[in-house]
Design a protein around this motif. Structure first.
Motif, PDB file in Angstrom:
ATOM      1  N   THR A  17       0.845  -1.194   0.000  1.00 33.15           N
ATOM      2  CA  THR A  17       0.000   0.000   0.000  1.00 33.15           C
ATOM      3  C   THR A  17       0.879   1.242   0.000  1.00 33.15           C
ATOM      4  O   THR A  17       0.610   2.210  -0.724  1.00 33.15           O
ATOM      5  CB  THR A  17      -0.961   0.004   1.204  1.00 33.15           C
ATOM      6  OG1 THR A  17      -1.746  -1.196   1.178  1.00 33.15           O
ATOM      7  CG2 THR A  17      -1.888   1.201   1.172  1.00 33.15           C
ATOM      8  N   LEU A  18       1.948   1.221   0.784  1.00 33.18           N
ATOM      9  CA  LEU A  18       2.901   2.322   0.784  1.00 33.18           C
ATOM     10  C   LEU A  18       3.542   2.476  -0.597  1.00 33.18           C
ATOM     11  O   LEU A  18       3.670   3.601  -1.106  1.00 33.18           O
ATOM     12  CB  LEU A  18       3.980   2.103   1.843  1.00 33.18           C
ATOM     13  CG  LEU A  18       5.048   3.189   1.945  1.00 33.18           C
ATOM     14  CD1 LEU A  18       4.439   4.529   2.331  1.00 33.18           C
ATOM     15  CD2 LEU A  18       6.122   2.774   2.947  1.00 33.18           C
ATOM     16  N   ASN A  19       3.915   1.378  -1.228  1.00 33.07           N
ATOM     17  CA  ASN A  19       4.496   1.440  -2.571  1.00 33.07           C
ATOM     18  C   ASN A  19       3.516   2.044  -3.575  1.00 33.07           C
ATOM     19  O   ASN A  19       3.907   2.837  -4.433  1.00 33.07           O
ATOM     20  CB  ASN A  19       4.954   0.062  -3.043  1.00 33.07           C
ATOM     21  CG  ASN A  19       6.229  -0.384  -2.360  1.00 33.07           C
ATOM     22  OD1 ASN A  19       7.001   0.429  -1.855  1.00 33.07           O
ATOM     23  ND2 ASN A  19       6.444  -1.689  -2.312  1.00 33.07           N
ATOM     24  N   SER A  20       2.243   1.704  -3.462  1.00 32.09           N
ATOM     25  CA  SER A  20       1.228   2.291  -4.346  1.00 32.09           C
ATOM     26  C   SER A  20       1.093   3.781  -4.108  1.00 32.09           C
ATOM     27  O   SER A  20       0.966   4.565  -5.052  1.00 32.09           O
ATOM     28  CB  SER A  20      -0.125   1.604  -4.135  1.00 32.09           C
ATOM     29  OG  SER A  20      -0.058   0.249  -4.535  1.00 32.09           O
ATOM     30  N   ALA A  21       1.127   4.194  -2.840  1.00 33.02           N
ATOM     31  CA  ALA A  21       1.041   5.625  -2.515  1.00 33.02           C
ATOM     32  C   ALA A  21       2.246   6.376  -3.070  1.00 33.02           C
ATOM     33  O   ALA A  21       2.114   7.513  -3.550  1.00 33.02           O
ATOM     34  CB  ALA A  21       0.942   5.812  -1.006  1.00 33.02           C
ATOM     35  N   ILE A  24       1.956   7.589  -6.549  1.00 30.07           N
ATOM     36  CA  ILE A  24       1.149   8.800  -6.703  1.00 30.07           C
ATOM     37  C   ILE A  24       1.875  10.026  -6.152  1.00 30.07           C
ATOM     38  O   ILE A  24       1.914  11.073  -6.797  1.00 30.07           O
ATOM     39  CB  ILE A  24      -0.221   8.610  -6.011  1.00 30.07           C
ATOM     40  CG1 ILE A  24      -0.985   7.470  -6.699  1.00 30.07           C
ATOM     41  CG2 ILE A  24      -1.022   9.906  -6.014  1.00 30.07           C
ATOM     42  CD1 ILE A  24      -2.189   6.974  -5.934  1.00 30.07           C
ATOM     43  N   LEU A  25       2.463   9.905  -4.966  1.00 30.75           N
ATOM     44  CA  LEU A  25       3.067  11.060  -4.284  1.00 30.75           C
ATOM     45  C   LEU A  25       4.583  11.132  -4.399  1.00 30.75           C
ATOM     46  O   LEU A  25       5.175  12.126  -4.017  1.00 30.75           O
ATOM     47  CB  LEU A  25       2.687  11.043  -2.799  1.00 30.75           C
ATOM     48  CG  LEU A  25       1.212  11.209  -2.481  1.00 30.75           C
ATOM     49  CD1 LEU A  25       0.984  11.086  -0.988  1.00 30.75           C
ATOM     50  CD2 LEU A  25       0.696  12.545  -2.993  1.00 30.75           C
ATOM     51  N   GLY A  26       5.195  10.070  -4.883  1.00 36.71           N
ATOM     52  CA  GLY A  26       6.651  10.053  -4.985  1.00 36.71           C
ATOM     53  C   GLY A  26       7.302   9.551  -3.710  1.00 36.71           C
ATOM     54  O   GLY A  26       6.640   9.216  -2.722  1.00 36.71           O
ATOM     55  N   LEU A  95      -5.505   2.622   0.584  1.00 38.58           N
ATOM     56  CA  LEU A  95      -4.676   3.591  -0.128  1.00 38.58           C
ATOM     57  C   LEU A  95      -5.119   5.027   0.129  1.00 38.58           C
ATOM     58  O   LEU A  95      -4.289   5.916   0.332  1.00 38.58           O
ATOM     59  CB  LEU A  95      -4.675   3.274  -1.627  1.00 38.58           C
ATOM     60  CG  LEU A  95      -3.819   4.158  -2.521  1.00 38.58           C
ATOM     61  CD1 LEU A  95      -2.360   4.155  -2.074  1.00 38.58           C
ATOM     62  CD2 LEU A  95      -3.940   3.693  -3.973  1.00 38.58           C
ATOM     63  N   GLY A  96      -6.412   5.266   0.148  1.00 37.05           N
ATOM     64  CA  GLY A  96      -6.919   6.619   0.407  1.00 37.05           C
ATOM     65  C   GLY A  96      -6.461   7.162   1.751  1.00 37.05           C
ATOM     66  O   GLY A  96      -6.095   8.330   1.870  1.00 37.05           O
TER      67      GLY A  96
END
Length: 133
Positions: A17-21, A24-26, A95-96
Motif C-alpha cells: 500500500t505504501l508502494n502504491s502511494a 502517486i506522491l513520490g 490507499l486513500g
C-alpha cells in the motif's frame, strides 16, 4: 507538531500500500512498516513495532494505521498505545487513508480525517447516465 505514521498489516499489505502511494506522491512518502509474518505472532509483531518506536523522538505524536480491527497487528498497536499516550490507532488500512495521512501530518485532527477518508473509500461507484429515460 508533525505526526509520525506507521503502517501495520498481515503479510505485505502495508508495504505494498505504501508502494502504491509512492507511485502517486513520490518517494517523499516514506513511512515505517510492520509486516507481520505467519510465524511472528504477537511477540514477534510487538518486537517489530518496538524497534520502530525506538527511532521516533520522545514527544512526537504517532498514528498507526493497521489493516484489520481485531487482527494481531491492530491488537499489538492498541496494546502499545495503552502504555504510550503518543500513539493513536486507526484500522481499515487503505490507499486513500495513506494518501490523506501525508497531507494531514501536521493536523491535530489527523485521526478524524483518516476515519472520514477510510469510510468514504468504501462505496459502490455508479456510472453517470447522461441519457434521458
Amino acid at each position: 507538531m508533525k505526526h509520525q505514521v506507521i503502517l501495520m498489516s498481515h503479510g505485505s499489505m502495508a508495504k505494498e500500500t505504501l508502494n502504491s502511494a509512492k507511485m502517486i506522491l513520490g518517494d517523499t512518502l516514506d513511512y515505517p512498516v510492520v509486516s507481520m509474518q505467519a510465524d511472528d505472532g504477537i511477540k514477534g509483531t510487538l518486537a517489530k513495532l518496538e524497534e520502530i518506536l525506538q527511532t521516533i523522538p520522545e514527544k512526537q505524536p504517532i498514528v498507526i494505521i493497521a489493516d484489520l480491527l481485531g487482527g494481531t497487528p491492530a491488537n499489538v498497536a492498541v496494546l502499545k498505545s495503552n502504555s504510550d499516550p503518543r500513539i493513536k490507532v486507526v484500522t481499515g488500512l487503505n490507499l486513500g487513508m495513506v494518501l490523506e495521512s501525508f497531507f494531514a501530518l501536521e493536523d491535530s485532527e489527523i485521526v478524524t480525517r483518516l476515519l472520514d477518508v477510510g469510510v468514504k473509500a468504501v462505496t459502490q461507484p455508479q456510472l453517470e447516465n447522461d441519457e434521458e429515460e
